[in-house]
Every structure is written in C-alpha cells, then in structure tokens.
Design a protein around this motif. Structure first.
Motif, mmCIF file in Angstrom:
data_model
loop_
_atom_site.group_PDB
_atom_site.id
_atom_site.type_symbol
_atom_site.label_atom_id
_atom_site.label_comp_id
_atom_site.label_asym_id
_atom_site.label_seq_id
_atom_site.Cartn_x
_atom_site.Cartn_y
_atom_site.Cartn_z
ATOM 1 N N GLY A 167 0.808 -1.225 0.000
ATOM 2 C CA GLY A 167 0.000 0.000 0.000
ATOM 3 C C GLY A 167 0.835 1.267 0.000
ATOM 4 O O GLY A 167 0.510 2.259 0.634
ATOM 5 N N LEU A 168 1.967 1.216 -0.710
ATOM 6 C CA LEU A 168 2.864 2.387 -0.771
ATOM 7 C C LEU A 168 2.890 2.924 -2.202
ATOM 8 O O LEU A 168 2.625 2.177 -3.149
ATOM 9 C CB LEU A 168 4.293 1.973 -0.403
ATOM 10 N N PRO A 169 3.245 4.219 -2.382
ATOM 11 C CA PRO A 169 3.442 4.727 -3.748
ATOM 12 C C PRO A 169 4.619 4.002 -4.425
ATOM 13 O O PRO A 169 5.590 3.648 -3.745
ATOM 14 C CB PRO A 169 3.784 6.206 -3.545
ATOM 15 N N VAL A 170 4.511 3.811 -5.732
ATOM 16 C CA VAL A 170 5.579 3.172 -6.504
ATOM 17 C C VAL A 170 6.891 3.932 -6.324
ATOM 18 O O VAL A 170 7.962 3.339 -6.188
ATOM 19 C CB VAL A 170 5.184 3.102 -8.000
ATOM 20 N N SER A 171 6.797 5.274 -6.274
ATOM 21 C CA SER A 171 8.016 6.087 -6.171
ATOM 22 C C SER A 171 8.752 5.801 -4.861
ATOM 23 O O SER A 171 9.977 5.772 -4.809
ATOM 24 C CB SER A 171 7.672 7.574 -6.268
ATOM 25 N N THR A 172 8.007 5.562 -3.794
ATOM 26 C CA THR A 172 8.642 5.272 -2.504
ATOM 27 C C THR A 172 9.376 3.930 -2.563
ATOM 28 O O THR A 172 10.511 3.801 -2.089
ATOM 29 C CB THR A 172 7.572 5.224 -1.384
ATOM 30 N N VAL A 173 8.722 2.935 -3.173
ATOM 31 C CA VAL A 173 9.348 1.618 -3.285
ATOM 32 C C VAL A 173 10.623 1.722 -4.117
ATOM 33 O O VAL A 173 11.673 1.173 -3.760
ATOM 34 C CB VAL A 173 8.369 0.606 -3.924
ATOM 35 N N SER A 174 10.523 2.473 -5.214
ATOM 36 C CA SER A 174 11.684 2.639 -6.088
ATOM 37 C C SER A 174 12.836 3.284 -5.331
ATOM 38 O O SER A 174 13.983 2.833 -5.392
ATOM 39 C CB SER A 174 11.277 3.486 -7.294
ATOM 40 N N LYS A 175 12.506 4.340 -4.586
ATOM 41 C CA LYS A 175 13.553 5.024 -3.808
ATOM 42 C C LYS A 175 14.173 4.077 -2.779
ATOM 43 O O LYS A 175 15.378 4.060 -2.577
ATOM 44 C CB LYS A 175 12.973 6.245 -3.093
ATOM 45 N N ALA A 176 13.323 3.304 -2.113
ATOM 46 C CA ALA A 176 13.828 2.375 -1.090
ATOM 47 C C ALA A 176 14.787 1.369 -1.722
ATOM 48 O O ALA A 176 15.861 1.090 -1.183
ATOM 49 C CB ALA A 176 12.666 1.655 -0.414
ATOM 50 N N LEU A 177 14.414 0.845 -2.888
ATOM 51 C CA LEU A 177 15.260 -0.172 -3.536
ATOM 52 C C LEU A 177 16.557 0.427 -4.050
ATOM 53 O O LEU A 177 17.567 -0.261 -4.191
ATOM 54 C CB LEU A 177 14.503 -0.842 -4.685
ATOM 55 N N ASN A 178 16.521 1.731 -4.355
ATOM 56 C CA ASN A 178 17.742 2.380 -4.827
ATOM 57 C C ASN A 178 18.577 2.933 -3.684
ATOM 58 O O ASN A 178 19.568 3.622 -3.908
ATOM 59 C CB ASN A 178 17.398 3.495 -5.821
ATOM 60 N N GLY A 179 18.149 2.658 -2.451
ATOM 61 C CA GLY A 179 18.958 3.055 -1.295
ATOM 62 C C GLY A 179 18.878 4.538 -0.981
ATOM 63 O O GLY A 179 19.771 5.080 -0.341
ATOM 64 N N SER A 180 17.812 5.212 -1.424
ATOM 65 C CA SER A 180 17.708 6.652 -1.170
ATOM 66 C C SER A 180 17.523 6.928 0.319
ATOM 67 O O SER A 180 16.850 6.184 1.030
ATOM 68 C CB SER A 180 16.512 7.220 -1.936
#
Lengths: 330, 330
Positions: free
Chosen positions: A12-25
């Motif tokens: 239930g998270l925005p795609v952008s948040t998941v992407s950032k998390a996976l990229n180590g942001s």
C-alpha cells in the motif's frame, strides 16, 4: 518475478517510494525500507533490466598509442580478456589508439556520446593531466588501468601493488636476505608509490629495516639503473626488488658489468611477468599480473558501473613466480 | 559458439595446449597463445560453463553474532544487496550467525564442503586470529568485509576507506578549517589504519600539517572519547574527523559537556551513514557506505572467484553527505 508495482500494491505504498527504497535513497525511513526489502525478497523481485533481454552495448577501449612491442607484451592479453568477457555480455567493442599522455583536443564525454559508447576502458600507463581532469567529472562509465580517479563513474583495475611487492620481499627474507634494496619506477607515478608502500609493509612484516640508502626512484625502463645499482652494491645490498621486469633486466646487465653473479652474489626480482622475464639470463623471479583476468575484471567493473554501482578499485591478487634470479643469501 | 576442440582443430594443436593457452599458463609460448586467442575471438569461443545452464550454487553468509542493533544498522542492507544479486544468479543463500571474534572449534573448509557450499561471505568486523589463519589457506571461494587476507581465493569488499576520509578532510578544508583532528577507532584494526592513511593523504592534498597532538586511536564506540576530545579542544582543533558515526555521536556529547556548539564552535564528521547519523543533534555530516551495493559487490566478487579470478580487493566509492554538523571555521 515481481515488479516494483507488485511490491507497492502489497504494501500500500506509492511506486516512487518503493523505487527510492530499492535504490537506497536516504529519503525513505528505515522501517519502510526494511518492509520494502523484506517484501522484495519474499516476492522474488527482479528489476526491469533483468526481466528484459539486455540490449547490446557499445564499448570503446582506448589503447596508448605506443610502440607495438609494449602493447604486445602487456596490453594484448588485457584486451583479449576484456573482449572474451564482453562477448558473453553481447557487447560490441571498438579499439581506438590515442596518445593518453599528451594534451587532448576534444571533450571525452562528447566523443563517447557522439559515437554511442555506453562505456570506456582506458588502457594507458600515464594519463595526461588533461585526461585526469576530464575523468574527474565524466558522466560516462569508465574503467582505467592502474590510475585512481575520484569519481563514482570511474573505477580503477589492476593488480594489488602492495601485495605484489610484499610477496617479493617475503620471498627474499625467507632466503635469508636482510639487506634488501628497492629499485623503483618514476617517483610521481601512483604505481611506484604503491609499490614503495608494499615494500615498507613487506619489510615491516619481516622485521627488516627500510634503509634510505637502499631505495631509489628511477624510471620504468631498463636504461637508467647504473648509478643506483652501484650505490646499492656499495651499501651492502644482497637483493634488489625491482618495480618492473624491464627495470630488473637493466639491473641484471649492470650487475654483470660489476662482475657479480645472480643469484650467487646477489638476488633480483621483477614485476609484471612479461615474456622477457622468462628469457632473461637468469630467468627472473617476478610478480605475475594475470592480464587476461585484468581485462575481464575491467569488463565486470564496467557492467556494474553501468548498473549504478560506484566502484573505486577492483584489484586482482598478484602471484609470485620463482625462477633463477633469486637464491639464498651468500 | 566454438569450443576448445574447435580451436584446436582449426590450429592443428593438441586440445591440452589450447586449454593451457586460454587459462594463461606460462607453459605455452607467446606466439601460440596469440594464435589461440585470435582464433578464440574469431570463432566466438565460449567455455563449457557458459554453454551450459549454470547449476544453482549454495552460498553461506556468516554474520557476526552480535546484538541485533548493530546488524540492523549496518549488516541488514548488505545481506539484502547480496541476496538480490544472488537471486539473479539462481543461487541459494543460507545465513549462519557465528562468533567470528572468538576461537573457532571447527575447520572452515570442512564445514563448507560438508554442507555443500560453493562459497562463503563473512560479514564480521573483527576476525579472530584463528579465522585469519584458516582463511589464509582456504580453498573455498570466500569474500570478507573490510579485512585483507593474502589468499587468491579470498577477496575483500567494502568502501575505499582512504577516499572516504580524504573527502571528509577536503570538505572541512573547503570550509576554512586548518586545525583538523582525527578521532580514530582501535589502532590494531585495518580499517582504522586505512582511515588514518586517508587522513594523511587528505591533509597533504590540502597542504595542512598532520599534528600528532590532533590524532588519536580509541575504539569504534561512543563511550570512550572524553579524554581525546578534551585534548583536541585544548590543542586548538576547530574540526574533528571521526572514524565512525558512533564515535561522532560520542564526540557530540562530549562537546556539549564542554559547552561548545556544533558547528558554530567546532565541526564534526562521521563515517558510515548509519540511521543515527540523520537523527543526531545536529545531524551528522558523514561518509556514506552504499551497503546495498557492498552486498551486491560481494556476490559479484564471489562469482568471479568461483570462475577462477584471483581478487584482492573490490572497493566501492564512498559518498560525502553534508548535514548540519559542519560549518565554516569560527
């Protein structure tokens, strides 16, 4: 295989948040990152790049425009190793000879982009300060040999110079030598400095003193060792560690002129294991650089930089090759 | 794709000679090797390993059996990075907590072979001398974090400690600081020694003197910085470079006790960028280790060792993260 979208829906998270998390942001808080990672592992996440067949990349190898002899002796196998690894990755490779040790009259990034190169491999020993400056700011994934550039897009490959010279010193110490000299290359070369550090580390490990009168910077050729060799012999050296095979061959010639026998009177080691090492008289004990794998490591490093990894140095382990130029202390 | 046999037939050479040439053996003469390489490239040679679907390998990650807090802060993302990269390679990964900083009562190689592991990744900060000794002679492809083992089967991964501390010093020098102190970790730790070398390199680059009264070895915790901080302040330091975020947080506490404001009176930098760095008061300027990519690089290195590459060190580029704990010199 799950995508970023699958992970986002699951949590239930925005795609952008998941992407950032996976990229180590750093913008995503710790708890969320952990949830994203756990879910990615549980769902078997694979990035789009992995799911698609990778497109072919075009890579440029720049080789130093020097005499053929040197390329033949050192660079040829590195290029072969690179090309074998590039073929596995379905990469095209162009080879462009340039003079890297001279001022360049074009912008590296422009050249690479204009020619559609995804990455570059610079196979030269001395980089002009122009090149250094440009590489410090390049956005093109690039690998250099034996040079350190402070830019996350640029990785250094080569063998671990410290380790190599340490091995040479330990070998000589095991033969009873205590007065060991270092005949180094140019003092302003990074490789020389690292080999000097390796010499100090090796001598320390063997509880031997590093004597100023038994260490000298010269150059990486065979031609200019005479005064240093004479000095080392006068100061009681029983072994000379050389920073290259070319230097070692020069040292062998000077010792012959002084009527000293190798290894009965004095031992000599080289570095690189180029073909002449095997054919010198006596054959050189030296530190082998695995040039095929240096080429392969350059390709592996380039692939990782293209995928977003910031590599500083990818260094291979050198290998001690014992031949006839070293023996027990007289 | 051509095989070794195809190359041998094409050149009229024994298969064993072609194999030796491709493996870089010194027994094959230079001309033959060159012919073999040229033919391999021309025919599109691929090794048997490449032609077959790779079988699944089983890898063991050993994690230091420490409190959960530290693993959470540092090791967790490394493990995730490793597992993501391992999944791409169809590798199974087991995770085994052990006490690496204690005497071990089994033989590492036996353990790995008995359990069918193709490789190991040791994720511990301090390796007991027992472990060191065993790793120096292991035949199992192994990757260690921040430790250097002189064995071609063992690679070191981590960030480039020299570069990291150099960035911290350059950042402080750019803010006008000239009296910069170094609060280091344990003196017998390799990481501390490399961070000290990086400090010297950075100070030299900025034409600043390294003062003995402004450099100290302590430990990597927050708890024991008081006497050093007091000494640095008395000796006129306007900035303190710390070898870890934990140390930096301890230093912030001591400076508060001395009624010194950060960064108005004195600047502080950390190293690692663990979560506490963002939440300290003020938030820490620090050197970020990209832990996801450290994990990935461990997996890439392990794959290369398994394929026969002798890797010494595979070091990532660190990144300077500027937050509130550094400012212009007072």
């Amino acid at each position: 295989m799950a995508t970023i979208k699958d992970i986002a829906e699951k949590l239930g998270l925005p795609v952008s948040t998941v992407s950032k998390a996976l990229n180590g942001s750093g913008e995503v808080n710790e708890k969320t990152r952990q949830q994203v990672f756990d879910t990615a592992l549980a769902l078997g996440y694979a990035s789009r790049k992995e799911r698609k067949q990778k497109p072919s990349s075009k890579i440029c190898i720049f080789i130093e425009n020097m005499g053929f002899e040197k390329i033949e002796h050192f660079g040829y196998e590195i290029i072969v190793g690179f090309r074998l690894a590039a073929t596995e990755r379905n990469w095209e490779v162009d080879i462009v000879p340039i003079s890297m040790n001279e001022r360049i009259d074009y912008v590296y990034d422009d050249y690479m982009i204009r020619n559609g190169y995804s990455g570059g491999f610079l196979l030269g020993f001395f980089l002009h300060s122009d090149f250094h400056r440009q590489l410090q700011h390049t956005i093109i994934p690039t690998v250099v040999l034996d040079n350190l550039i402070l830019n996350p897009k640029v990785a250094c490959v080569g063998v671990d110079n410290y380790q190599g010279v340490t091995y040479a010193v330990e070998h000589l110490a095991s033969l009873g030598h205590t007065s060991i000299a270092l005949m180094n290359g140019e003092g302003n070369s990074r490789v020389s400095q690292e080999r000097y550090q390796g010499f100090k580390v090796g001598m320390n490990k063997c509880n031997l003193p590093v004597r100023k009168d038994l260490a000298a910077y010269g150059d990486f050729t065979s031609d200019n060792t005479a005064p240093y060799v004479r000095q080392f012999v006068e100061n009681g050296a029983t072994a000379i560690v050389c920073a290259s095979d070319y230097i070692a061959v020069g040292v062998l010639g000077e010792l012959a002129k002084l009527d000293l026998r190798v290894p009965q009177d004095i031992s000599v080691t080289g570095f690189d294991d180029i073909p002449i090492a095997r054919y010198s008289a006596p054959p050189l004990t030296t530190i082998r650089q695995d040039r095929l794998n240096i080429g392969k490591s350059a390709c592996v490093a380039l692939e990782q930089i293209i995928e977003g990894m910031a590599i500083s140095r990818f260094l291979l382990a050198p290998e001690l090759i014992v031949r006839g130029s070293t023996g027990t202390v007289r």
